[in-house]
Design a protein around this motif. Structure first.
Motif, mmCIF file in Angstrom:
data_model
loop_
_atom_site.group_PDB
_atom_site.id
_atom_site.type_symbol
_atom_site.label_atom_id
_atom_site.label_comp_id
_atom_site.label_asym_id
_atom_site.label_seq_id
_atom_site.Cartn_x
_atom_site.Cartn_y
_atom_site.Cartn_z
ATOM 1 N N PHE A 1 13.292 20.614 -11.611
ATOM 2 C CA PHE A 1 13.460 19.160 -11.745
ATOM 3 C C PHE A 1 14.725 18.696 -11.024
ATOM 4 O O PHE A 1 14.709 17.690 -10.298
ATOM 5 C CB PHE A 1 13.518 18.809 -13.229
ATOM 6 C CG PHE A 1 13.873 17.381 -13.522
ATOM 7 C CD1 PHE A 1 12.940 16.370 -13.363
ATOM 8 C CD2 PHE A 1 15.152 17.047 -13.957
ATOM 9 C CE1 PHE A 1 13.271 15.051 -13.642
ATOM 10 C CE2 PHE A 1 15.490 15.733 -14.234
ATOM 11 C CZ PHE A 1 14.544 14.734 -14.073
ATOM 12 N N ILE A 2 15.822 19.410 -11.214
ATOM 13 C CA ILE A 2 17.094 19.056 -10.567
ATOM 14 C C ILE A 2 16.949 19.088 -9.052
ATOM 15 O O ILE A 2 17.373 18.164 -8.343
ATOM 16 C CB ILE A 2 18.206 20.004 -11.026
ATOM 17 C CG1 ILE A 2 18.557 19.760 -12.485
ATOM 18 C CG2 ILE A 2 19.457 19.854 -10.158
ATOM 19 C CD1 ILE A 2 19.384 20.859 -13.088
ATOM 20 N N VAL A 3 16.364 20.164 -8.553
ATOM 21 C CA VAL A 3 16.238 20.318 -7.100
ATOM 22 C C VAL A 3 15.367 19.218 -6.512
ATOM 23 O O VAL A 3 15.716 18.593 -5.495
ATOM 24 C CB VAL A 3 15.675 21.713 -6.764
ATOM 25 C CG1 VAL A 3 15.355 21.818 -5.274
ATOM 26 C CG2 VAL A 3 16.668 22.801 -7.160
ATOM 27 N N VAL A 4 14.214 18.952 -7.124
ATOM 28 C CA VAL A 4 13.282 17.952 -6.583
ATOM 29 C C VAL A 4 13.914 16.561 -6.591
ATOM 30 O O VAL A 4 13.868 15.835 -5.584
ATOM 31 C CB VAL A 4 11.970 17.963 -7.393
ATOM 32 C CG1 VAL A 4 11.097 16.763 -7.023
ATOM 33 C CG2 VAL A 4 11.206 19.255 -7.149
ATOM 34 N N ILE A 5 14.500 16.161 -7.708
ATOM 35 C CA ILE A 5 15.112 14.831 -7.804
ATOM 36 C C ILE A 5 16.258 14.693 -6.810
ATOM 37 O O ILE A 5 16.378 13.674 -6.101
ATOM 38 C CB ILE A 5 15.605 14.571 -9.240
ATOM 39 C CG1 ILE A 5 14.426 14.479 -10.203
ATOM 40 C CG2 ILE A 5 16.446 13.294 -9.295
ATOM 41 C CD1 ILE A 5 13.483 13.329 -9.929
ATOM 42 N N SER A 6 17.106 15.710 -6.725
ATOM 43 C CA SER A 6 18.284 15.629 -5.851
ATOM 44 C C SER A 6 17.888 15.557 -4.384
ATOM 45 O O SER A 6 18.403 14.726 -3.625
ATOM 46 C CB SER A 6 19.196 16.836 -6.096
ATOM 47 O OG SER A 6 19.606 16.905 -7.442
ATOM 48 N N VAL A 7 16.976 16.420 -3.970
ATOM 49 C CA VAL A 7 16.539 16.415 -2.573
ATOM 50 C C VAL A 7 15.841 15.104 -2.243
ATOM 51 O O VAL A 7 16.014 14.540 -1.144
ATOM 52 C CB VAL A 7 15.629 17.625 -2.300
ATOM 53 C CG1 VAL A 7 15.000 17.535 -0.910
ATOM 54 C CG2 VAL A 7 16.414 18.931 -2.421
ATOM 55 N N SER A 8 15.054 14.580 -3.174
ATOM 56 C CA SER A 8 14.376 13.300 -2.942
ATOM 57 C C SER A 8 15.384 12.170 -2.757
ATOM 58 O O SER A 8 15.206 11.303 -1.879
ATOM 59 C CB SER A 8 13.444 12.989 -4.115
ATOM 60 O OG SER A 8 12.458 13.984 -4.263
ATOM 61 N N LEU A 9 16.433 12.159 -3.559
ATOM 62 C CA LEU A 9 17.451 11.113 -3.428
ATOM 63 C C LEU A 9 18.186 11.220 -2.096
ATOM 64 O O LEU A 9 18.478 10.196 -1.462
ATOM 65 C CB LEU A 9 18.443 11.206 -4.591
ATOM 66 C CG LEU A 9 17.946 10.711 -5.951
ATOM 67 C CD1 LEU A 9 18.958 11.034 -7.045
ATOM 68 C CD2 LEU A 9 17.690 9.204 -5.906
ATOM 69 N N ILE A 10 18.495 12.433 -1.661
ATOM 70 C CA ILE A 10 19.156 12.599 -0.360
ATOM 71 C C ILE A 10 18.244 12.112 0.756
ATOM 72 O O ILE A 10 18.678 11.429 1.697
ATOM 73 C CB ILE A 10 19.566 14.068 -0.147
ATOM 74 C CG1 ILE A 10 20.711 14.431 -1.097
ATOM 75 C CG2 ILE A 10 19.997 14.308 1.297
ATOM 76 C CD1 ILE A 10 21.142 15.877 -1.005
ATOM 77 N N GLY A 11 16.944 12.447 0.676
ATOM 78 C CA GLY A 11 16.002 11.963 1.681
ATOM 79 C C GLY A 11 15.893 10.451 1.678
ATOM 80 O O GLY A 11 15.810 9.807 2.731
ATOM 81 N N TRP A 12 15.913 9.855 0.482
ATOM 82 C CA TRP A 12 15.824 8.398 0.357
ATOM 83 C C TRP A 12 17.023 7.709 0.986
ATOM 84 O O TRP A 12 16.882 6.669 1.638
ATOM 85 C CB TRP A 12 15.700 8.055 -1.126
ATOM 86 C CG TRP A 12 15.650 6.581 -1.424
ATOM 87 C CD1 TRP A 12 14.933 5.636 -0.767
ATOM 88 C CD2 TRP A 12 16.352 5.906 -2.479
ATOM 89 N NE1 TRP A 12 15.138 4.398 -1.342
ATOM 90 C CE2 TRP A 12 15.995 4.539 -2.396
ATOM 91 C CE3 TRP A 12 17.218 6.322 -3.482
ATOM 92 C CZ2 TRP A 12 16.506 3.591 -3.275
ATOM 93 C CZ3 TRP A 12 17.702 5.381 -4.360
ATOM 94 C CH2 TRP A 12 17.359 4.031 -4.260
ATOM 95 N N ARG A 13 18.207 8.290 0.815
ATOM 96 C CA ARG A 13 19.430 7.671 1.329
ATOM 97 C C ARG A 13 19.853 8.244 2.689
ATOM 98 O O ARG A 13 20.999 8.059 3.102
ATOM 99 C CB ARG A 13 20.571 7.883 0.340
ATOM 100 C CG ARG A 13 20.398 7.185 -1.006
ATOM 101 C CD ARG A 13 20.394 5.673 -0.850
ATOM 102 N NE ARG A 13 20.461 5.006 -2.150
ATOM 103 C CZ ARG A 13 20.380 3.688 -2.308
ATOM 104 N NH1 ARG A 13 20.245 2.907 -1.254
ATOM 105 N NH2 ARG A 13 20.437 3.161 -3.530
ATOM 106 N N GLY A 14 18.939 8.928 3.345
ATOM 107 C CA GLY A 14 19.304 9.623 4.578
ATOM 108 C C GLY A 14 19.999 8.754 5.607
ATOM 109 O O GLY A 14 21.015 9.147 6.199
ATOM 110 N N ASP A 15 19.469 7.538 5.855
ATOM 111 C CA ASP A 15 20.044 6.667 6.885
ATOM 112 C C ASP A 15 21.470 6.244 6.547
ATOM 113 O O ASP A 15 22.295 6.030 7.443
ATOM 114 C CB ASP A 15 19.168 5.426 7.069
ATOM 115 C CG ASP A 15 17.833 5.766 7.715
ATOM 116 O OD1 ASP A 15 17.739 6.851 8.323
ATOM 117 O OD2 ASP A 15 16.894 4.968 7.579
ATOM 118 N N ARG A 16 21.774 6.111 5.267
ATOM 119 C CA ARG A 16 23.101 5.636 4.872
ATOM 120 C C ARG A 16 24.107 6.775 4.728
ATOM 121 O O ARG A 16 25.269 6.526 4.419
ATOM 122 C CB ARG A 16 22.994 4.859 3.560
ATOM 123 C CG ARG A 16 22.056 3.668 3.666
ATOM 124 C CD ARG A 16 22.010 2.879 2.377
ATOM 125 N NE ARG A 16 23.313 2.299 2.048
ATOM 126 C CZ ARG A 16 23.521 1.489 1.012
ATOM 127 N NH1 ARG A 16 22.493 1.181 0.224
ATOM 128 N NH2 ARG A 16 24.706 1.008 0.760
#
Length: 683
Positions: free
Chosen positions: A339-354
């Protein structure tokens, strides 16, 4: 009549037993409820912009912490009063266990260790809520507390359900086996696990702020400054906890070593490696605004590896002297890790441009270039350790066969990494930010170079041989020269106050690490051992020392239910040492107890081989000559001092990326360049 009297005597005991479990469970419910309602209150407050509701977070944090304290107090009460109505006390308690080790018995098995983890986690959550109480309505702080409440709720649920320490035991049990014998014959068992857990759990704080920064989109450097000391102290606790574990292993297990690449040892090393990389690379982001994705990834990896390490230790998937055996929490921990890995990686991907950095590393010959190389090496080191640790599990899962990865794999791959890291420890402190000229580098490396030559020369004079240890000693001298040069400049300019601050405190930490590296290189390369047959009245000479058997005695301590069979050996005609075999009578288990003469240059380590009886006039003794072991513990103390110095602001440095008020606009105002000296920021 006697039967009624017996019943009346047992009634208060049964009532007290029920109170321990009932209040303990109530404490766990309070902890879980505080965390869950904390999540709800803060999330609803953020969504509705209800600042009053957000400010309630501190109350829920303290409520959760209070519940954890109640649960731990009742568990300790049950252990101290020998409440054998509880299954956990039946497992780890004993009427014969000394009170000191009854306290430590709480974290000697699965359920109690999870309870200790929950207590420390709730304590950190309450501390964060109190520290940022004036900013409780800040969305960044709010989301950080949400993350911490979620993690707290998970461990509270874990302790309340699958790892329930207050479960009712079998009726009629009047005593138990007590803690594992290895966990009740040395004082370090009181300190090693709690300090290690402070390091493990402490990284929840910077992780929570990292997730909060991703959620809120506030991806600058402010959240790093908020969590700098939390990360630093967590890293220090983890470092000290690992060293104390090595000390315990050396003093208790009787094999004369401090590190065996045991899977559970590796589980503690993994977050230390990524955490060490983070406390270095975060400097680059604070000073240059670079490595944003990398730093977030390191924090997430560090926290995730603490959960993975908890899974390895408590799921029963590995065999280790440190493991807690099979338990029901494995799937829970593995699921939480995913759960930690999936949520964290998803958030990094979401904020990638910033997350794009405002610049790049100008030159590899710069401090940020050295830090990047340092980080790559730590990441490779962590991958090597992780692969060697989980490979046997993967083989067993995929091919249904058992295999093992031994110490030669880890030694062969970790040695070159360690040597290069020592080299970078020498070079990085003398490099300026942005770019260094070869002339400047040559000038600043004169001192370290002479230290390296002196270290190699001294090593040869005292008898060191072999290319690997000589290279290690030379690089250690090189790195210590760079650190001492930095500290000398600081104290010359500012006196003793110059030692305070991150940069110079970091140099003190480096000196501690160098001491540990030298001690490990010396002890691993130049340890000598022999098995000696000693007879009373005869003096045996070996390794520059003399050994004489005085007697073989056996002492029985009925109160502690143990028998100690010891060989009294006079070492060098001066002092008697007592290597022994201790038998715990209640469970019929025997363990060896070494006897050690400690010195600055070397230790003489004695163990008694089995097969001897009290009154015999001969004994077989195993002797190890261990160079420089004491410097491991001295190095750890120096690291602790350096961490304290690094945690407080020192002299102010200039921040290369921050534009000044005199900065001018170029390219139609789209780009700023600095026309004045760089802004100063705290180190």
């Amino acid at each position: 009549m006697s039967s009624r009297a017996d019943c009346s005597d047992e009634a208060p005991l049964m009532l007290a037993a029920g109170v321990n479990a009932a209040i303990g469970r109530a404490g766990l419910m309070l902890m879980l409820g505080g965390a869950v309602f904390g999540v709800i209150a803060v999330l609803y407050g953020i969504r509705t912009r209800n600042q009053l509701l957000q400010r309630q977070s501190m109350r829920y944090a303290w409520l959760s912490f209070g519940g954890a304290v109640v649960a731990v107090v009742m568990m300790q009460r049950a252990l101290i009063t020998r409440d054998f109505s509880m299954a956990y006390v039946q497992q780890v308690g004993s009427a014969d266990t000394p009170a000191l080790y009854n306290v430590a018995a709480m974290w000697s098995a699965l359920e109690g260790s999870i309870l200790l983890w929950a207590l420390i986690l709730a304590g950190f959550t309450a501390a964060v809520a109190w520290r940022f109480r004036s900013r409780a309505d800040d969305a960044l702080v709010g989301w950080a507390l949400v993350v911490m409440f979620v993690v707290t709720a998970f461990f509270a649920l874990l302790s309340f359900w699958p790892a329930d320490p207050f479960a009712t035991g079998l009726p009629g049990i009047q005593s138990g086996p007590g803690p594992n014998p290895l966990l009740q014959n040395h004082i370090l068992v009181l300190f090693h696990p709690p300090i290690l857990y402070l390091g493990y759990v402490g990284f929840t704080v910077p992780f929570a702020f990292a997730i909060a920064a991703l959620v809120t989109g506030r991806l600058g450097e402010s959240w790093l400054m908020e969590t700098r000391r939390w990360a630093l102290f967590s890293w220090a606790f983890l470092s000290i906890g690992i060293l104390l574990g090595g000390w315990w292993s050396y003093e208790v297990l009787g094999w004369s070593g401090v590190w065996a690449w045991d899977p559970v040892e590796n589980a503690s090393l993994l977050p230390w490696l990524t955490g060490t990389a983070y406390v270095h690379s975060v400097l680059v982001q604070e000073r240059r605004g670079l490595l944003r994705v990398w730093n977030l990834s390191l924090l997430i990896a560090t926290f995730a590896l603490t959960i993975l390490g908890t899974f390895l230790t408590r799921s029963g998937v590995i065999n280790s002297v440190h493991a807690f055996g099979d338990g029901p929490v494995g799937p829970w921990l593995l699921g939480f890790f995913g759960f930690i890995v999936v949520i964290s990686v998803s958030l990094i991907g979401w904020r990638g441009d910033r997350l794009r950095s405002p610049g790049t590393i100008d030159s590899p010959l710069s401090r940020e270039g050295a830090f990047l190389a340092n980080n790559v090496l730590f990441a490779v080191f962590a991958f090597v350790v992780l692969l060697g640790t989980v490979f046997p599990l993967l083989v067993e899962a995929l091919q249904n066969r058992r295999t093992a990865v031994g110490a030669p794999y880890f030694d062969r791959l970790s040695m070159p990494i360690g040597l290069v890291l020592l080299f970078l420890m020498a070079v990085a402190p003398v490099l300026p930010w942005r770019q260094a000229s070869t002339e400047l580098l040559r000038h600043r490396l004169v001192w370290p170079g002479w230290f390296a030559v002196g270290a190699v020369g001294f090593s040869i004079v005292v008898g060191a041989t072999g290319w690997a240890p000589l290279v290690a000693f030379g690089l250690a001298g090189f790195a210590s020269g760079a650190a001492i040069r930095q500290l000398a400049i600081a104290t010359r300019n500012q006196g003793v106050r110059g030692l305070v601050g991150r940069a110079n405190g970091g140099m003190v930490v480096h000196l501690g690490v160098i001491m540990i590296a030298v001690a490990l290189a010396a002890s691993n390369s130049f340890t000598h051992s022999a098995t000696l047959e000693l007879a009373q009245g005869d003096v045996v000479e070996w390794g520059g020392h003399t050994f004489e058997l005085e007697s073989i005695t056996e002492d029985t301590n009925a109160a502690m239910s143990e028998s100690v069979l010891a060989a009294n050996v006079e070492l060098d005609g001066t002092k008697t040492y007592r290597p022994a075999i201790t038998t715990y009578l209640s469970i019929g288990q025997s363990i060896g107890t070494p006897s050690v003469r400690t010195g600055f240059a070397k230790d003489v380590y004695l163990t008694l081989e089995p097969g001897v009886l009290a009154g015999d006039d001969t004994a077989t003794i195993r002797v190890f000559i261990k160079p420089m072991i004491l410097w491991l513990w001295i190095g750890g103390f120096v690291m602790a001092i350096g961490t304290l110095l690094a945690a407080f602001p020192g002299r102010r440095h200039r921040r290369p990326t921050a534009p000044t008020s005199a900065a001018i606009a170029v390219n139609a105002g789209s780009e700023l360049v600095e026309a004045q000296p760089e802004l100063e920021v705290s180190s």
